[in-house]
Write an enzyme that holds these catalytic residues in place. Sequence first.
Site, PDB file in Angstrom:
ATOM      1  N   CYS A  81       0.864  -1.177   0.000  1.00 38.86           N
ATOM      2  CA  CYS A  81       0.000   0.000   0.000  1.00 38.86           C
ATOM      3  C   CYS A  81       0.901   1.227   0.000  1.00 38.86           C
ATOM      4  O   CYS A  81       2.112   1.110  -0.190  1.00 38.86           O
ATOM      5  CB  CYS A  81      -0.959  -0.012   1.185  1.00 38.86           C
ATOM      6  SG  CYS A  81      -0.150  -0.129   2.800  1.00 38.86           S
ATOM      7  N   THR A  82       0.355   2.402   0.208  1.00 43.59           N
ATOM      8  CA  THR A  82       1.145   3.626   0.057  1.00 43.59           C
ATOM      9  C   THR A  82       2.292   3.719   1.057  1.00 43.59           C
ATOM     10  O   THR A  82       3.448   3.899   0.679  1.00 43.59           O
ATOM     11  CB  THR A  82       0.246   4.867   0.188  1.00 43.59           C
ATOM     12  OG1 THR A  82      -0.824   4.770  -0.752  1.00 43.59           O
ATOM     13  CG2 THR A  82       1.038   6.141  -0.075  1.00 43.59           C
TER      14      THR A  82
END
Length: 238
Positions: free
Chosen positions: A174-175
């Site tokens: 994810c980020t």
Amino acid sequence: MVTVAAYYRFLPLADPAGLREELREAFVGSDLLGTTLIAPEGVNGTMAGSAETIERLLSLLGERVGLERGEVKFSTAEALPFRRLKFKLKREIITFRGAEVDPARPGKYVEAKEWNALLADPEVLVLDTRNTYESEIGSFAGAVKPQLETFSDFASYVKEQLDPEKHRRVAMFCTGGIRCEKASAYMLQQGFPEVFHLKGGILKYLEEVPVETSRWDGECYIFDERVSVGHEDFGDGE
């Protein structure tokens, strides 16, 4: 040039309100802007300011919640990407509706410079756990994009589309890494044998992996006025 620091840490906080007040007293009136969420399960923030102010913030968080510099994702911006300074009390620092998840029992961390090996392994299913609008502008080559409207849809996707007997080795990203703390923990709870996740997320990968060996394709969506970042926002990856 502005320094931007993104971070999170899961840990039990006995007095979230007290920490918020200490942070307010230390930084209201300074050049620090951005948002930090504070909850009984930990802290999660992205903040921007001068290098000196960011250093002071990280030192305080290191003392109060044990945040280590290696866990922080650094980038730069030409101008401040936030307009306000907010320290917000929340019930959770990352919401995962529909299932009880213990973030203290996540999957196996994979360092950014070891991530390409997992991407190249044909026996590993690589999942992009971000929302659809994020994954559309950039992702890792070969990653599966579950088409999530919100992160809370991830639990339904796992139940409906994946099988612990068939998908025995799963890697996710994810980020900044925080969503994968809960997503990987959830998959382990559902009986998936091996679950890995990219430590520090895409931001740490862009910071540490040289562009010439990168498997990242496109831009990384971020939640500030910059909208997205790429390798060029992190130096040369060394």
